[in-house]
Write a protein that holds these residues in place. Structure first.
Motif, PDB file in Angstrom:
ATOM      1  N   GLU A 100      71.396  49.089  44.136  1.00 12.65           N
ATOM      2  CA  GLU A 100      70.781  49.261  42.815  1.00 12.65           C
ATOM      3  C   GLU A 100      70.306  47.930  42.251  1.00 12.65           C
ATOM      4  O   GLU A 100      69.322  47.864  41.527  1.00 12.65           O
TER       5      GLU A 100
ATOM      6  N   VAL B 178      66.897  47.268  43.577  1.00 14.01           N
ATOM      7  CA  VAL B 178      65.894  48.016  42.801  1.00 14.01           C
ATOM      8  C   VAL B 178      65.546  47.226  41.545  1.00 14.01           C
ATOM      9  O   VAL B 178      64.368  47.039  41.221  1.00 14.01           O
TER      10      VAL B 178
ATOM     11  N   ARG C  39      63.461  44.160  42.310  1.00 18.09           N
ATOM     12  CA  ARG C  39      62.059  44.488  42.601  1.00 18.09           C
ATOM     13  C   ARG C  39      61.243  44.633  41.329  1.00 18.09           C
ATOM     14  O   ARG C  39      60.121  44.131  41.241  1.00 18.09           O
TER      15      ARG C  39
ATOM     16  N   CYS D 229      68.707  51.053  36.539  1.00 16.69           N
ATOM     17  CA  CYS D 229      68.331  51.146  37.954  1.00 16.69           C
ATOM     18  C   CYS D 229      69.495  51.693  38.759  1.00 16.69           C
ATOM     19  O   CYS D 229      70.654  51.351  38.515  1.00 16.69           O
TER      20      CYS D 229
ATOM     21  N   ALA E 186      70.538  53.460  42.928  1.00 16.21           N
ATOM     22  CA  ALA E 186      70.170  53.756  44.311  1.00 16.21           C
ATOM     23  C   ALA E 186      71.247  54.675  44.858  1.00 16.21           C
ATOM     24  O   ALA E 186      72.433  54.459  44.610  1.00 16.21           O
TER      25      ALA E 186
ATOM     26  N   LEU F 226      64.704  54.590  40.273  1.00 15.96           N
ATOM     27  CA  LEU F 226      65.477  54.832  41.477  1.00 15.96           C
ATOM     28  C   LEU F 226      64.545  55.160  42.633  1.00 15.96           C
ATOM     29  O   LEU F 226      63.379  55.491  42.406  1.00 15.96           O
ATOM     30  N   PRO F 227      65.034  55.071  43.866  1.00 21.53           N
ATOM     31  CA  PRO F 227      64.201  55.477  44.998  1.00 21.53           C
ATOM     32  C   PRO F 227      63.849  56.959  44.896  1.00 21.53           C
ATOM     33  O   PRO F 227      64.662  57.771  44.424  1.00 21.53           O
TER      34      PRO F 227
ATOM     35  N   THR G 135      59.995  56.154  40.141  1.00 17.53           N
ATOM     36  CA  THR G 135      60.551  56.071  41.491  1.00 17.53           C
ATOM     37  C   THR G 135      59.821  55.009  42.290  1.00 17.53           C
ATOM     38  O   THR G 135      58.642  54.754  42.086  1.00 17.53           O
ATOM     39  N   LEU G 136      60.570  54.364  43.162  1.00 20.34           N
ATOM     40  CA  LEU G 136      60.004  53.335  44.030  1.00 20.34           C
ATOM     41  C   LEU G 136      60.019  53.816  45.455  1.00 20.34           C
ATOM     42  O   LEU G 136      60.841  54.561  45.865  1.00 20.34           O
TER      43      LEU G 136
END
Length: 121
Positions: free
Chosen positions: A17, A20, A23, A69, A71, A96-97, A120-121
């Motif tokens: 996380e 994330v 990023r 954030c 994950a 989050l992804p 979302t990433l």
């Protein structure tokens, strides 16, 4: 070991996380913000092994946002995000992804009085 698209490794699973959050701190435009700054969570992290969402403050064209954030699938994400957002002004953004955004998290977010936006990433 920690890079976008890196193969799975025990070291890049710890604190995913935080990757994330890094990023979007490095490139806030990924989530439509102009700046993102890491801040302390509402609950201190007790160890590196257990995943815990992390928090940031973001500024964007629509004003300030509390950014949480995560994950991995985390059913405590929405209550954690609500606690984090209660200490700050502005909207709540959860990042989050894409694979980790599940229907249960959306339903929990829908039960909050404060609106939640997901990225979302």
């Amino acid at each position: 070991h920690r890079a976008v698209g890196a193969p799975q490794h025990p070291l890049n699973r710890l604190g995913a996380e935080r990757f994330v959050r890094w990023r979007i701190t490095d490139d806030p435009t990924l989530v439509g913000l102009e700046s993102v700054q890491a801040i302390a969570p509402p609950v201190p992290r007790t160890n590196l092994k257990d995943p815990v969402p992390c928090v940031a403050l973001g500024d964007g064209p629509d004003g300030p946002r509390t950014v949480v954030c995560s994950a991995g699938v985390d059913l405590d994400l929405v209550p954690f995000a609500a606690d984090a957002a209660s200490a700050h002004d502005g909207d709540l953004l959860v990042v989050l992804p894409a694979r980790d955004r599940i229907r249960a998290v959306d339903e929990l977010a829908g039960a909050l009085r404060r609106p939640v936006t997901f990225a979302t990433l």
